[in-house]
Design an enzyme around this catalytic site. Structure first.
Site, PDB file in Angstrom:
ATOM      1  N   GLN A 176      41.953  37.377  32.950  1.00  0.00           N
ATOM      2  CA  GLN A 176      40.763  38.194  32.751  1.00  0.00           C
ATOM      3  C   GLN A 176      39.572  37.258  32.560  1.00  0.00           C
ATOM      4  O   GLN A 176      39.304  36.786  31.457  1.00  0.00           O
ATOM      5  CB  GLN A 176      40.956  39.113  31.546  1.00  0.00           C
ATOM      6  CG  GLN A 176      42.200  39.986  31.629  1.00  0.00           C
ATOM      7  CD  GLN A 176      42.109  41.046  32.707  1.00  0.00           C
ATOM      8  OE1 GLN A 176      41.261  41.938  32.662  1.00  0.00           O
ATOM      9  NE2 GLN A 176      42.978  40.950  33.708  1.00  0.00           N
ATOM     10  N   GLY A 217      38.511  50.304  28.918  1.00  0.00           N
ATOM     11  CA  GLY A 217      39.284  49.312  29.639  1.00  0.00           C
ATOM     12  C   GLY A 217      38.429  48.345  30.438  1.00  0.00           C
ATOM     13  O   GLY A 217      37.209  48.484  30.555  1.00  0.00           O
ATOM     14  N   HIS A 218      39.096  47.367  31.044  1.00  0.00           N
ATOM     15  CA  HIS A 218      38.381  46.311  31.770  1.00  0.00           C
ATOM     16  C   HIS A 218      37.708  46.841  33.035  1.00  0.00           C
ATOM     17  O   HIS A 218      38.193  47.732  33.708  1.00  0.00           O
ATOM     18  CB  HIS A 218      39.306  45.132  32.087  1.00  0.00           C
ATOM     19  CG  HIS A 218      40.486  45.473  32.950  1.00  0.00           C
ATOM     20  ND1 HIS A 218      41.360  44.525  33.397  1.00  0.00           N
ATOM     21  CD2 HIS A 218      40.923  46.647  33.441  1.00  0.00           C
ATOM     22  CE1 HIS A 218      42.285  45.099  34.133  1.00  0.00           C
ATOM     23  NE2 HIS A 218      42.047  46.383  34.162  1.00  0.00           N
ATOM     24  N   ASN A 219      36.533  46.273  33.299  1.00  0.00           N
ATOM     25  CA  ASN A 219      35.738  46.588  34.490  1.00  0.00           C
ATOM     26  C   ASN A 219      35.188  48.007  34.521  1.00  0.00           C
ATOM     27  O   ASN A 219      34.727  48.476  35.566  1.00  0.00           O
ATOM     28  CB  ASN A 219      36.528  46.319  35.777  1.00  0.00           C
ATOM     29  CG  ASN A 219      36.869  44.851  35.943  1.00  0.00           C
ATOM     30  OD1 ASN A 219      38.018  44.452  35.791  1.00  0.00           O
ATOM     31  ND2 ASN A 219      35.868  44.022  36.216  1.00  0.00           N
TER      32      ASN A 219
END
Length: 320
Positions: A176, A217-219
């Site tokens: 990440q 969450g990511h992005n």
């Protein structure tokens, strides 16, 4: 302060005092805990039915009991409430770095910033002017925070996103490498987590307000002026456009888009894109009126099932 002083400090031509202009007010109250010293904010005429006649009120002209009460007449008491509470607030603007805060030498801290006790600001972080990071909040590497933001205690921003792939008989972690970019005037509640992106940044738009215990969450891309209520979760790479309201305990899967101005009702489960301006509820989330009809029908299922069985028995008897 006196009613007339409150009026002067609010400096709004659309509001005015009725009754005793020199009446002393010590606090702002709701109808449930109002007393003779408070200024009670109401927008429902029913509240007047049980409210003592000697209590001063803030209310719209059409429900203001002008002949018997002191108070402030305004068009929208809900909109005036934050300003009134601010007048009577004892909170002071905090600035400076607490001696027990841990701040990376690589971090960039603007002026008038406050970082509380046991808070952590990691490598590559940037903290905008006037922002407040409360005690025990954690900003890991490459978190960029805009101006006048408020990060409440226990929040973690910039932890690894939940990215893995299956490879034969094992699960492989995806690095990440992104960060988190947060705009101006954003508030993030206690114990909320916002993951950093895998390649690009996770983004929170200016003016957005996020409640306690939210998972992003990511992005994920959250637009401007959104409201995200507690215990909601947003899956990776989803897009929340401007002015969206997400109520409590909403679950949003990954890679979906919720269009601008939409409202997602409490406990809804979003599994597909939502058009702009929608009001959705239920699981899977669908237009609110459709969801309500489905709930009504579901409540009738036991009775309908019983009727069907009775009809089946009658049909069997006729066939013999």
């Amino acid at each position: 302060m006196k009613l007339t002083e409150i009026l002067e400090r609010l400096d709004d031509e659309k509001i005015y005092v009725y009754g005793k202009r020199e009446r002393d007010i010590t606090r702002i109250s709701s109808p449930q805990d109002a007393d003779i010293h408070s200024l009670c904010v109401i927008w429902d005429k029913k509240a007047l039915e049980t409210l003592d006649k000697n209590i001063a009120i803030v209310a719209p002209h059409e429900i203001f009991d002008a002949e018997q009460r002191d108070g402030i007449i305004c068009e929208n008491p809900r909109a005036l409430l934050p300003k009134l509470l601010a007048l009577f607030s004892n909170d002071k603007k905090l600035t400076g770095l607490h001696e027990r805060a841990v701040i990376s030498p690589d971090a960039k801290i603007s002026k008038d910033v406050y970082v509380g006790a046991c808070a952590f600001v990691g490598d590559g972080c940037e903290i905008g002017e006037g922002s407040v990071i409360e005690a025990n909040a954690v900003l890991l590497k490459n978190v960029r925070l805009g101006k006048n933001c408020l990060i409440h205690s226990g929040t973690v921003i910039g932890a690894d996103g939940f990215g893995f792939v299956r490879e034969k008989d094992k699960i492989v972690k995806i690095p990440q490498n992104g960060g988190v970019t947060i705009g101006d005037d954003v508030e993030i509640g206690a114990c909320t987590t916002i993951d950093r992106g895998a390649m690009n940044d996770t983004v929170i738009g200016s003016g957005t307000k996020i409640d306690n215990q939210v998972q992003i969450g990511h992005n994920v891309k959250v637009g401007r002026n959104c409201i995200i209520c507690s215990m909601s979760g947003i899956g990776g790479s989803s897009v929340i456009e401007d002015n969206v309201t997400i109520s409590v305990q909403v679950g949003i899967t990954d890679h979906v888009t919720i269009g601008a101005g939409s409202i997602v009702a409490g406990r809804a489960g979003v599994t597909h894109d939502i058009p702009a301006g929608s009001v959705v509820s239920g699981f899977p989330a669908r237009p609110h009126n459709e969801s309500k009809r489905a709930l009504v029908l579901a409540a009738d299922l036991p009775t309908l099932f019983k009727r069907i069985r009775q009809l089946e028995k009658k049909l069997e008897a006729l066939q013999k």
